[in-house]
Design a protein around this motif. Structure first.
Motif, PDB file in Angstrom:
ATOM      1  N   THR A   1      68.659 -45.003 -13.928  1.00 40.70           N
ATOM      2  CA  THR A   1      67.914 -45.452 -15.218  1.00 40.70           C
ATOM      3  C   THR A   1      67.654 -44.216 -16.064  1.00 40.70           C
ATOM      4  O   THR A   1      67.584 -43.295 -15.423  1.00 40.70           O
ATOM      5  CB  THR A   1      66.924 -46.374 -14.747  1.00 40.70           C
ATOM      6  N   GLY A   2      67.628 -44.353 -17.152  1.00 44.55           N
ATOM      7  CA  GLY A   2      67.382 -43.440 -18.164  1.00 44.55           C
ATOM      8  C   GLY A   2      66.677 -43.909 -19.353  1.00 44.55           C
ATOM      9  O   GLY A   2      67.115 -45.101 -19.680  1.00 44.55           O
ATOM     10  N   ARG A   3      65.663 -43.019 -19.759  1.00 50.68           N
ATOM     11  CA  ARG A   3      64.821 -43.590 -21.200  1.00 50.68           C
ATOM     12  C   ARG A   3      64.754 -42.490 -21.865  1.00 50.68           C
ATOM     13  O   ARG A   3      64.672 -41.282 -21.512  1.00 50.68           O
ATOM     14  CB  ARG A   3      63.488 -43.875 -20.559  1.00 50.68           C
ATOM     15  N   ALA A   4      64.539 -42.853 -23.195  1.00 49.51           N
ATOM     16  CA  ALA A   4      64.286 -41.897 -24.143  1.00 49.51           C
ATOM     17  C   ALA A   4      63.640 -42.312 -25.464  1.00 49.51           C
ATOM     18  O   ALA A   4      63.972 -43.745 -25.784  1.00 49.51           O
ATOM     19  CB  ALA A   4      65.732 -40.850 -24.556  1.00 49.51           C
ATOM     20  N   SER A   5      63.122 -41.588 -26.422  1.00 52.71           N
ATOM     21  CA  SER A   5      62.592 -42.106 -27.681  1.00 52.71           C
ATOM     22  C   SER A   5      62.784 -41.014 -28.634  1.00 52.71           C
ATOM     23  O   SER A   5      62.823 -39.887 -28.217  1.00 52.71           O
ATOM     24  CB  SER A   5      61.294 -42.570 -27.561  1.00 52.71           C
ATOM     25  N   GLY A   6      62.718 -41.430 -29.778  1.00 48.25           N
ATOM     26  CA  GLY A   6      62.678 -40.727 -30.772  1.00 48.25           C
ATOM     27  C   GLY A   6      62.061 -41.342 -32.179  1.00 48.25           C
ATOM     28  O   GLY A   6      62.013 -42.518 -32.293  1.00 48.25           O
ATOM     29  N   SER A   7      61.824 -40.147 -33.179  1.00 48.88           N
ATOM     30  CA  SER A   7      61.256 -40.869 -34.555  1.00 48.88           C
ATOM     31  C   SER A   7      61.890 -39.968 -35.624  1.00 48.88           C
ATOM     32  O   SER A   7      62.458 -38.822 -35.374  1.00 48.88           O
ATOM     33  CB  SER A   7      59.684 -40.435 -34.310  1.00 48.88           C
ATOM     34  N   GLY A   8      61.990 -40.590 -36.501  1.00 50.99           N
ATOM     35  CA  GLY A   8      62.548 -40.021 -37.898  1.00 50.99           C
ATOM     36  C   GLY A   8      62.578 -40.970 -39.024  1.00 50.99           C
ATOM     37  O   GLY A   8      61.654 -41.890 -39.014  1.00 50.99           O
ATOM     38  N   PRO A   9      62.857 -40.377 -39.989  1.00 52.91           N
ATOM     39  CA  PRO A   9      62.896 -41.303 -41.389  1.00 52.91           C
ATOM     40  C   PRO A   9      63.582 -42.595 -41.304  1.00 52.91           C
ATOM     41  O   PRO A   9      62.997 -43.481 -41.975  1.00 52.91           O
ATOM     42  CB  PRO A   9      63.469 -40.115 -42.566  1.00 52.91           C
ATOM     43  N   ARG A  10      64.617 -42.504 -40.711  1.00 51.38           N
ATOM     44  CA  ARG A  10      65.613 -43.947 -40.478  1.00 51.38           C
ATOM     45  C   ARG A  10      65.836 -44.079 -39.101  1.00 51.38           C
ATOM     46  O   ARG A  10      66.426 -43.364 -38.280  1.00 51.38           O
ATOM     47  CB  ARG A  10      66.688 -43.803 -41.532  1.00 51.38           C
ATOM     48  N   VAL A  11      65.553 -45.393 -38.612  1.00 52.59           N
ATOM     49  CA  VAL A  11      65.857 -45.823 -37.082  1.00 52.59           C
ATOM     50  C   VAL A  11      67.327 -45.916 -37.187  1.00 52.59           C
ATOM     51  O   VAL A  11      67.813 -45.596 -35.931  1.00 52.59           O
ATOM     52  CB  VAL A  11      65.270 -47.224 -36.956  1.00 52.59           C
ATOM     53  N   ASP A  12      68.028 -46.400 -37.920  1.00 50.01           N
ATOM     54  CA  ASP A  12      69.418 -46.202 -37.563  1.00 50.01           C
ATOM     55  C   ASP A  12      70.086 -45.243 -37.378  1.00 50.01           C
ATOM     56  O   ASP A  12      71.345 -44.868 -36.614  1.00 50.01           O
ATOM     57  CB  ASP A  12      70.559 -46.919 -38.896  1.00 50.01           C
TER      58      ASP A  12
END
Length: 136
Positions: A99-110
């Motif tokens: 299993t692997g998890r990740a997250s990120g943020s930015g101006p546009r989700v696409d």
């Protein structure tokens, strides 16, 4: 006998109501799974032992278990979890669950989705290095 029949009917009705009223939270996006398989294959390019598509001793398959889009402080956030299954190609025997998890943020989700998915796959594939498999 009538009371047993009435109780059975009532129990089945209550079970049906309970089952049908439960919200479903499963989100299965087929395009995400296609992207996932392509990312796995790309990550394992040149590896003689593991592959998603090529003929190797071990085969990896998987799915996107969770993909959550949200907004925090005006920025798009995407969280992703993948689950990979490592199988022996010849017998189909399951050798490992990764299993692997990740997250990120930015101006546009696409724009975030592919980057976060790649990161989740990399996290899951790290465990391959620690596995001791019979390579016959």
């Amino acid at each position: 006998m009538r009371s047993l029949l009435a109780i059975s009917a009532l129990s089945l009705s209550l079970f049906a109501i309970y089952t049908l009223s439960q919200p479903s939270s499963a989100e299965i996006a087929l395009e995400s799974n296609e992207a996932l398989m392509s990312i796995i294959e790309e990550s394992l390019r040149g590896n003689a032992l593991y592959s998603a598509a090529r003929h190797t001793p071990f085969r990896l398959t998987g799915s996107v278990v969770r993909g959550e889009r949200s907004t925090e402080q005006g920025r798009a956030v995407y969280r992703c979890e993948v689950s990979l299954i490592l199988m022996e190609r010849r017998t189909g025997a399951v050798k490992a669950l990764l299993t692997g998890r990740a997250s990120g943020s930015g101006p546009r989700v696409d724009e975030l989705e592919e980057k976060v998915l790649r990161s989740a796959v990399r996290t899951a594939l790290r465990r391959l290095e620690t596995l001791e498999l019979n390579r016959s």
